[in-house]
Motif scaffolding. Structure first.
Motif, PDB file in Angstrom:
ATOM      1  N   ALA A   3       0.818  -1.213   0.000  1.00  0.00           N
ATOM      2  CA  ALA A   3       0.000   0.000   0.000  1.00  0.00           C
ATOM      3  C   ALA A   3       0.850   1.261   0.000  1.00  0.00           C
ATOM      4  O   ALA A   3       0.383   2.322  -0.399  1.00  0.00           O
ATOM      5  N   ASP A   4       2.112   1.170   0.482  1.00  0.00           N
ATOM      6  CA  ASP A   4       2.928   2.384   0.520  1.00  0.00           C
ATOM      7  C   ASP A   4       3.763   2.570  -0.736  1.00  0.00           C
ATOM      8  O   ASP A   4       4.611   3.451  -0.804  1.00  0.00           O
ATOM      9  N   ARG A  65      -2.566   7.382  -0.619  1.00  0.00           N
ATOM     10  CA  ARG A  65      -1.572   7.463   0.435  1.00  0.00           C
ATOM     11  C   ARG A  65      -2.057   8.508   1.448  1.00  0.00           C
ATOM     12  O   ARG A  65      -2.702   9.483   1.072  1.00  0.00           O
ATOM     13  N   SER A  66      -1.762   8.291   2.709  1.00  0.00           N
ATOM     14  CA  SER A  66      -2.266   9.174   3.765  1.00  0.00           C
ATOM     15  C   SER A  66      -1.122   9.835   4.504  1.00  0.00           C
ATOM     16  O   SER A  66      -0.206   9.170   5.003  1.00  0.00           O
ATOM     17  N   PRO A 380      -5.437   3.352   2.846  1.00  0.00           N
ATOM     18  CA  PRO A 380      -4.315   3.502   3.779  1.00  0.00           C
ATOM     19  C   PRO A 380      -4.782   3.646   5.218  1.00  0.00           C
ATOM     20  O   PRO A 380      -5.910   4.058   5.493  1.00  0.00           O
ATOM     21  N   GLU A 384      -0.332   6.683   7.415  1.00  0.00           N
ATOM     22  CA  GLU A 384       0.539   5.560   7.056  1.00  0.00           C
ATOM     23  C   GLU A 384       1.783   5.996   6.285  1.00  0.00           C
ATOM     24  O   GLU A 384       2.834   5.381   6.373  1.00  0.00           O
ATOM     25  N   HIS A 385       1.679   7.087   5.552  1.00  0.00           N
ATOM     26  CA  HIS A 385       2.779   7.480   4.667  1.00  0.00           C
ATOM     27  C   HIS A 385       3.472   8.766   5.122  1.00  0.00           C
ATOM     28  O   HIS A 385       4.111   9.441   4.323  1.00  0.00           O
TER      29      HIS A 385
END
Length: 818
Positions: A3-4, A65-66, A380, A384-385
């Motif tokens: 996911a990243d 992405r968060s 995300p 998370e990012h």
């Protein structure tokens, strides 16, 4: 794929989008961009985006992405500015005043980031008298008249609350189209710009023909008898289309939406019901236009009785054998993902979420080469990012031209359109407003939609806006050769055919690309190119039933009726759920078509080919209600309207005013102080302990309704709108006229939701404004055209001389022209 990891195969790979959305239309716009491969970076507050409270958040936020930033802190604002320096696009759903407070006004953004494309999605737009109104969807639906048009949902008199977010979908894809058009324009100018869309015109794009029906009624009073509702006040049929679009329960209590609109299909339908013989009786003279309510009711009951004599399985078998029968089961949004055609096309997928486990959801709106456009990735985690997103990188500079063009962004793009009715062709219409040239190839008798309204050309006037009509019979070899010549000079082709009809006609993707290998071809149909439903005609009501749209709006009315009277009532409610022209699946699908065409064009200009690119009405409808059909263990309950269709709760519902209705929208905790203060002269809400806090308000919801109801009844609706809106409380008068008429009136015209155009049929008239506004580029707002109006001129462009044109016309290969 992790996911990243921002890398993903897709036509928008490499595009960086900073997403400041906090409401549904922004989330849907950026979900579409992420599904197409863009790197979408969500900027969330430290406690998370409000979008995470929506039941469908795992799908709406998928593949993004968060990063968490507190935009009230200077340091975090600087980090946002650093993100914008590397971004291509920013999507923003802030109200204009809020954007200005944060230093994100259009003027400042254009100055600081000249190559950035900024999409502002608002409720009411950035100009006009309602620019500072709260942007709640229900306020737009109430003030524009759509709740009035949906009044058939409820037995009580008055407007009805609408649960499906039609306006949000319209604004979302208007923003997508504006962004992609601005990016295409940036290739030549080197400059970004501000793109605006709003819920009002987004909603207005849904209607296929009623705009001009209302125009005719207003312009020629008394010439036509208006039919304001399909059923009269006693629940008796008024419109003959209820027979072709019958809503009926089977013997085992399952509801079906039939779609037998053409003469051939209605004949097959009556034959299947063993009702053809009945028409020999003189009492049915003029069918389906029966003269009295009693006769219409009697015929309706005969049809209900015949449908109710068979089980669902028996009807499914009948439709499998007889391809002239078409009926859809009324499905819930969750059940829609099990539709046989959705399963066949792979348009539903289960994604493993690290916290939620399996999450079932629709795949991408666009499919290519018979599979989803990209692999669906989970949403995300919050923040998370934070450490993996690069805040220091800047995007490569594009040298801006010293004299950037100010033409429409799609100037120079040519679209060749093959299709009829609305769902596909209106997608091409939307591109004309952005400057594209759309050449519509029609049969010599014209598109069927031209005759849908009992006034010449009124049915097709909206879908034909801005197009050039070329009438060609391409079932003849000479006509087919002309089509290939047009394809050689086109950039995009839109094919709207069922099953393999395009291939049989010789205008499938392979043959068109043999004439022009650089073409971008989009195939759009109701169900798909092959599979169990590919042969079926698709109409808005049947797709509304199949996708869950109708069940959402009708509050689950598709349950077994106790008797015939209840069957009548439920049929009326279900009909209102998906067959009201103002908002339905035709418009939803058209918006998806326009977005898909622009994705194909953007990709092609970057050397990316999307073979066999397709959208379907059913697949796109599933996207529009992704907040309802995303399924996982522990999914929060989805708010539903009360049984009288007033709204969701005391702070988001209709109330009776002294002379009509108002809609109050103040559901957020931060909106309560303003509401309580505004109502203080009439009722002391602060003093009532039952209303101290959101949880207590929810527990005592009926008591709060009881407290507000007598207050709203003391003043006219327009006074409540002025008084509460001036104190930043969401409240509007519920307009009790059809939205297609309302948007043509002076206040909405002066606010910019409608514009002037000149038509060969209607002369000077008002039409819906383009769905996007640009800070630099222009838009167009042309009117419709007559059958074959441009045949001669277009053929001359491809080298056909006047003698040959005359010979082709004599041979009935072409029509229209001089």
């Amino acid at each position: 794929m992790a996911a990243d990891d921002p890398a993903i195969d897709g036509p928008l790979t490499g595009l960086v989008v900073v997403d400041l959305s906090t409401t549904l239309p922004g989330a849907q716009a950026t979900q579409f961009l992420a599904d197409c491969g863009a790197e979408v970076i969500m900027v969330e507050p430290p406690d998370g985006s409000p979008l995470r409270d929506l039941p469908g958040w795992p799908a709406l936020l998928r593949g993004k992405r968060s990063v968490t930033l507190d935009l009230h802190l200077d340091a975090d604002l600087d980090r946002l500015r650093a993100l914008l320096r590397r971004a291509d696009v920013m999507v923003n759903t802030l109200r204009p005043a809020s954007a200005e407070r944060l230093g994100l006004s259009p003027e400042l953004l254009s100055e600081r980031y000249p190559q950035l494309v900024v999409a502002n999605i608002t409720g009411w737009g950035s100009t006009g008298p309602w620019r500072n109104y709260k942007g709640w969807e229900a306020l737009v639906m109430a003030k524009t008249g759509v709740m009035h048009e949906k009044r058939g949902l409820t037995l009580r008199p008055g407007p009805a609350y609408i649960s499906t977010p039609y306006a949000s979908w319209g604004a979302a894809h208007a923003a997508v189209q504006g962004v992609l058009a601005a990016l295409i324009e940036r290739d030549s100018s080197g400059l970004g710009q501000i793109v605006e869309s709003n819920l009002v015109t987004g909603m207005g794009s849904m209607d296929p023909y009623n705009w001009f029906y209302e125009l005719v009624l207003e312009r020629y009073p008394g010439a036509f008898e208006p039919m304001d509702a399909v059923y009269d006040d006693q629940g008796r049929p008024q419109a003959y289309l209820i027979y072709a679009l019958l809503v009926a329960p089977t013997k085992d209590g399952r509801w079906l939406q039939f779609a037998q609109v053409s003469p051939r299909l209605i004949h097959a339908w009556l034959e299947e019901l063993d009702l053809l013989g009945e028409l020999a009786d003189p009492k049915w003279h003029g069918f389906p236009m029966l003269p009295t309510p009693e006769l219409r009711m009697e015929w309706w009951d005969m049809m209900l009785e015949r449908v109710g004599a068979r089980t669902l399985a028996e009807w499914e078998q009948a439709m499998a054998v007889n391809h002239d029968l078409s009926g859809e089961l009324f499905r819930t949004p969750d059940e829609a993902l099990d539709h046989p055609q959705i399963v066949h096309d792979g348009r539903a997928v289960t994604v493993d979420d690290p916290d939620l486990g399996p999450v079932r959801q629709p795949t991408t709106l666009i499919h290519s080469d018979r599979k989803p456009l990209t692999t669906i990735r989970p949403a995300p985690r919050l923040g998370e990012h934070n450490t993996s997103v690069n805040f220091d990188e800047s995007r490569p500079e594009i040298a801006p031209r010293t004299d950037p063009p100010v033409a429409a962004p799609l100037t120079g793009v040519t679209v060749l359109e093959f299709g009829s009715m609305y769902a596909g062709p209106y997608g091409a219409t939307l591109l004309t407003d952005l400057g594209a040239r759309v050449i519509k190839v029609e049969p010599l008798a014209g598109d069927n939609i031209r005759n849908l309204v009992a006034f010449p050309e009124a049915g097709g006037a909206k879908v034909l806006q801005g197009k050039e009509s070329v009438a060609i019979d391409f079932t003849k070899p000479e006509g087919l050769e002309l089509v290939y010549e047009l394809a050689k000079r086109s950039d995009l082709v839109l094919l709207c055919f069922r099953g393999d009809a395009a291939e049989r006609a010789g205008i499938d993707e392979a043959k068109l690309k043999a004439a022009n290998p650089d073409l971008v071809v989009l195939s759009m149909s109701g169900y798909g190119a092959d599979g169990p439903y590919a042969h079926r005609s698709a109409y808005a009501p049947s797709v509304g039933a199949a996708s869950g749209l109708s069940v959402i709006d009708s509050r689950g009315a598709a349950t077994r009726p106790a008797d015939l009277d209840e069957a009548h009532r439920r049929a009326i409610t279900l009909h209102a759920g998906s067959a009201v022209p103002a908002v339905q699946s035709d418009g939803i699908a058209a918006l998806g078509v326009a977005s898909a065409l622009l994705v194909g064009l953007y990709a092609k200009r970057r050397g990316i080919t999307l073979p066999h690119m397709t959208t379907t009405m059913l697949g796109t409808a599933l996207q529009s209600v992704i907040n309802h059909n995303t399924g996982y263990a522990g999914r929060p309950s989805i708010e539903s309207t009360d049984d009288q269709f007033f709204g969701l709760n005391a702070l988001y519902r209709m109330y009776r005013a002294a002379d009509g209705w108002v809609f109050l929208a103040a559901p957020l905790a931060r909106e309560w102080p303003a509401l309580a203060k505004a109502m203080a002269p009439y009722v002391d809400l602060h003093a009532d302990e039952r209303f101290a806090g959101s949880a207590s308000q929810a527990e005592h919801d009926q008591a709060l309704i009881d407290a507000l109801t007598p207050v709203f009844a003391t003043k006219p609706a327009s006074e409540w709108e002025r008084e509460l809106s001036s104190q930043d409380v969401g409240c509007v008068e519920v307009t009790e006229r059809n939205s297609e008429f309302v948007l043509q009136t002076d206040p909405f015209f002066e606010a910019g939701y409608a514009v002037e155009a000149h038509s060969p049929i209607f002369a000077e008239h008002r039409r819906l404004a383009p769905l996007c506004r640009f800070s630099r580029s222009q838009t167009k707002a042309d009117a419709g055209c007559t059958i074959g109006q441009h045949t001669d001129a277009v053929l001359r462009e491809v080298g056909v001389d006047d003698d040959r044109i005359a010979a082709l016309r004599t041979a009935e290969v072409i029509g229209g022209g001089s």
